[in-house]
Design a protein around this motif. Structure first.
Motif, PDB file in Angstrom:
ATOM      1  N   TYR A   1       0.840  -1.197   0.000  1.00 27.06           N
ATOM      2  CA  TYR A   1       0.000   0.000   0.000  1.00 27.06           C
ATOM      3  C   TYR A   1       0.876   1.249   0.000  1.00 27.06           C
ATOM      4  CZ  TYR A   1      -4.188  -2.763   0.896  1.00 27.06           C
ATOM      5  OH  TYR A   1      -5.229  -3.637   0.783  1.00 27.06           O
TER       6      TYR A   1
ATOM      7  N   VAL B   1       3.193  -0.302   3.559  1.00 26.78           N
ATOM      8  CA  VAL B   1       2.789  -1.553   4.204  1.00 26.78           C
ATOM      9  C   VAL B   1       2.731  -2.675   3.169  1.00 26.78           C
ATOM     10  CG1 VAL B   1       0.970  -2.786   5.453  1.00 26.78           C
ATOM     11  CG2 VAL B   1       1.414  -0.378   5.955  1.00 26.78           C
TER      12      VAL B   1
ATOM     13  N   PRO C   1      -5.060 -14.283  11.406  1.00 22.33           N
ATOM     14  CA  PRO C   1      -5.306 -13.227  12.390  1.00 22.33           C
ATOM     15  C   PRO C   1      -5.546 -11.877  11.733  1.00 22.33           C
ATOM     16  CG  PRO C   1      -2.983 -13.857  12.410  1.00 22.33           C
ATOM     17  CD  PRO C   1      -3.675 -14.784  11.461  1.00 22.33           C
ATOM     18  N   SER C   2      -6.038 -10.942  12.522  1.00 16.41           N
ATOM     19  CA  SER C   2      -6.285  -9.586  12.058  1.00 16.41           C
ATOM     20  C   SER C   2      -4.982  -8.971  11.534  1.00 16.41           C
ATOM     21  CB  SER C   2      -6.838  -8.787  13.233  1.00 16.41           C
ATOM     22  OG  SER C   2      -7.111  -7.495  12.815  1.00 16.41           O
ATOM     23  N   GLY C   3      -5.064  -8.313  10.388  1.00 14.80           N
ATOM     24  CA  GLY C   3      -3.889  -7.652   9.827  1.00 14.80           C
ATOM     25  C   GLY C   3      -2.997  -8.560   8.995  1.00 14.80           C
ATOM     26  N   SER C   4      -3.413  -9.827   8.793  1.00 11.47           N
ATOM     27  CA  SER C   4      -2.537 -10.777   8.090  1.00 11.47           C
ATOM     28  C   SER C   4      -2.618 -10.633   6.567  1.00 11.47           C
ATOM     29  CB  SER C   4      -2.892 -12.209   8.499  1.00 11.47           C
ATOM     30  OG  SER C   4      -4.250 -12.485   8.243  1.00 11.47           O
ATOM     31  N   GLY C   5      -3.627  -9.904   6.066  1.00  8.10           N
ATOM     32  CA  GLY C   5      -3.725  -9.695   4.627  1.00  8.10           C
ATOM     33  C   GLY C   5      -4.944 -10.341   3.984  1.00  8.10           C
ATOM     34  N   LYS C   6      -5.865 -10.853   4.786  1.00 13.74           N
ATOM     35  CA  LYS C   6      -7.043 -11.557   4.252  1.00 13.74           C
ATOM     36  C   LYS C   6      -7.910 -10.646   3.395  1.00 13.74           C
ATOM     37  CE  LYS C   6      -8.752 -12.618   8.296  1.00 13.74           C
ATOM     38  NZ  LYS C   6      -7.787 -11.876   9.134  1.00 13.74           N
ATOM     39  N   SER C   7      -8.241  -9.461   3.923  1.00 12.05           N
ATOM     40  CA  SER C   7      -9.110  -8.550   3.157  1.00 12.05           C
ATOM     41  C   SER C   7      -8.422  -8.096   1.879  1.00 12.05           C
ATOM     42  CB  SER C   7      -9.480  -7.323   3.983  1.00 12.05           C
ATOM     43  OG  SER C   7     -10.270  -7.698   5.071  1.00 12.05           O
ATOM     44  N   THR C   8      -7.135  -7.852   1.979  1.00 12.14           N
ATOM     45  CA  THR C   8      -6.379  -7.458   0.785  1.00 12.14           C
ATOM     46  C   THR C   8      -6.486  -8.545  -0.274  1.00 12.14           C
ATOM     47  OG1 THR C   8      -4.865  -6.124   2.109  1.00 12.14           O
ATOM     48  CG2 THR C   8      -4.094  -6.831  -0.073  1.00 12.14           C
TER      49      THR C   8
ATOM     50  N   ALA D   1       1.226  -5.739   2.435  1.00  5.94           N
ATOM     51  CA  ALA D   1       0.087  -6.514   2.940  1.00  5.94           C
ATOM     52  C   ALA D   1       0.132  -7.961   2.451  1.00  5.94           C
ATOM     53  CB  ALA D   1      -1.228  -5.861   2.519  1.00  5.94           C
TER      54      ALA D   1
HETATM   55  P1  ADP Z   1      -6.881  -8.656   7.447  1.00  9.26           P
HETATM   56  O1  ADP Z   1      -8.058  -8.658   6.538  1.00  9.26           O
HETATM   57  O2  ADP Z   1      -6.256  -9.999   7.599  1.00  9.26           O
HETATM   58  O3  ADP Z   1      -7.170  -8.001   8.765  1.00  9.26           O
HETATM   59  P2  ADP Z   1      -5.798  -6.570   5.714  1.00  9.26           P
HETATM   60  O4  ADP Z   1      -5.657  -7.114   4.358  1.00  9.26           O
HETATM   61  O5  ADP Z   1      -6.968  -5.704   6.021  1.00  9.26           O
HETATM   62  O6  ADP Z   1      -5.723  -7.781   6.774  1.00  9.26           O
HETATM   63  O7  ADP Z   1      -4.493  -5.739   6.096  1.00  9.26           O
HETATM   64  C1  ADP Z   1      -3.171  -6.226   5.876  1.00  9.26           C
HETATM   65  C2  ADP Z   1      -2.197  -5.084   6.194  1.00  9.26           C
HETATM   66  O8  ADP Z   1      -2.357  -4.054   5.233  1.00  9.26           O
HETATM   67  C3  ADP Z   1      -2.424  -4.446   7.550  1.00  9.26           C
HETATM   68  O9  ADP Z   1      -1.158  -4.062   8.057  1.00  9.26           O
HETATM   69  C4  ADP Z   1      -3.255  -3.231   7.215  1.00  9.26           C
HETATM   70  O10 ADP Z   1      -3.068  -2.222   8.187  1.00  9.26           O
HETATM   71  C5  ADP Z   1      -2.704  -2.839   5.864  1.00  9.26           C
HETATM   72  N1  ADP Z   1      -3.706  -2.166   5.008  1.00  9.26           N
HETATM   73  C6  ADP Z   1      -4.895  -2.666   4.620  1.00  9.26           C
HETATM   74  N2  ADP Z   1      -5.539  -1.808   3.805  1.00  9.26           N
HETATM   75  C7  ADP Z   1      -4.730  -0.734   3.693  1.00  9.26           C
HETATM   76  C8  ADP Z   1      -4.817   0.520   2.974  1.00  9.26           C
HETATM   77  N3  ADP Z   1      -5.884   0.802   2.210  1.00  9.26           N
HETATM   78  N4  ADP Z   1      -3.798   1.385   3.082  1.00  9.26           N
HETATM   79  C9  ADP Z   1      -2.715   1.099   3.847  1.00  9.26           C
HETATM   80  N5  ADP Z   1      -2.559  -0.052   4.529  1.00  9.26           N
HETATM   81  C10 ADP Z   1      -3.558  -0.955   4.461  1.00  9.26           C
END
Ligand code: ADP
Ligand code: ADP
Length: 217
Positions: free
Chosen positions: A11, A15, A36-43, A17
């Protein structure tokens, strides 16, 4: 259906991700993405849903290399091929269930009457045929999520992506939502579900574990 080849996502701000993620999901699979939270699942789900592009590597959805598509083609791919479900439901407030679902067809180029007819059918499919005119605030969390799922599938997407769909639900409603996803899966829809809930994950046939931006198992 989905191929990620050595995908990285960084990002703005730096970061990292996702790193070097390779993954294939075949048509008709039901796959959990666990971590876990922050592992990159949503990305990962945003890349699979053509909402974001990778920084490195290749993402292919239903035969389309995302990096080769214009913004219009990406939007068309999302509209025709992919349905999304979120933890927070994202229903329009004050709007009857049938119209929330009909909105899932806004880009299909069909008239309001037909959109509503199909929305009614989709609500029947998710067991909400008796709640057509209810507005979100008149529905329980589990009911709201079923309406959101109806909206996601009303256009018969090949691929359904769900980001923590049970995250805001008690365990009984969560189990019902998962049963519904399994039912849609038996009907042929490819489904990817993000969860950090061990019990929910245990009920999924295939699980992809993510940690610190990498697939670990
Ligand atoms: P999860 O879904 O597992 O919680 P995310 O994919 O949301 O993980 O996030 C993975 C990492 O990328 C985290 O460190 C998060 O803070 C960072 N991140 C997610 N979206 C953004 C964004 N739009 N801009 C900057 N950093 C991001
Ligand atoms: P949640 O379970 O997420 O708190 P709510 O029922 O509060 O869900 O809200 C679902 C959606 O409906 C939100 O977009 C909210 O703003 C909207 N909403 C809730 N109550 C009303 C209301 N009385 N009139 C209009 N919109 C509402």
């Amino acid at each position: 259906m989905i191929t990620l080849e050595r995908v990285g996502k960084t990002y703005p701000g730096g970061v990292e991700a996702l790193r070097e993620v390779s993954l294939t999901i075949d048509p008709g699979e039901l796959v959990g993405v666990v971590g876990p939270s922050g592992s990159g699942k949503s990305t990962m789900l945003h890349l699979i849903g053509a909402l974001e592009l990778p920084t490195t590597g290749t993402v292919t959805i239903a035969g389309n290399d995302l990096s080769q598509l214009s913004d219009n083609r990406l939007a068309a791919l999302r509209g025709r091929t992919i349905g999304f479900v979120f933890q927070q439901f994202h229903l329009a407030g004050g709007v009857p269930a049938v119209d929330n679902v009909a909105d899932g067809l806004l880009y299909a180029g069909i008239g309001l009457r037909e959109r509503r007819r199909r929305a009614g059918n989709a609500l029947e499919r998710v067991g909400m045929g008796h709640r057509l005119t209810h507005r979100p605030h008149q529905l329980s969390g589990g009911e709201k999520q079923r309406v959101a799922i109806a909206r996601a599938v009303v256009g018969d997407p090949k691929l359904l992506l769900a980001d923590e769909p049970t995250g805001n639900l008690d365990s009984a409603s969560g189990a019902e939502v998962m049963d519904l996803l399994r039912e849609l899966h038996s009907g042929g829809t490819t489904i990817v579900v993000i969860t950090h809930d061990r019990d929910i994950a245990a009920g999924l046939h295939r699980r992809v574990y993510v940690r610190d931006g990498r697939v670990t198992a």
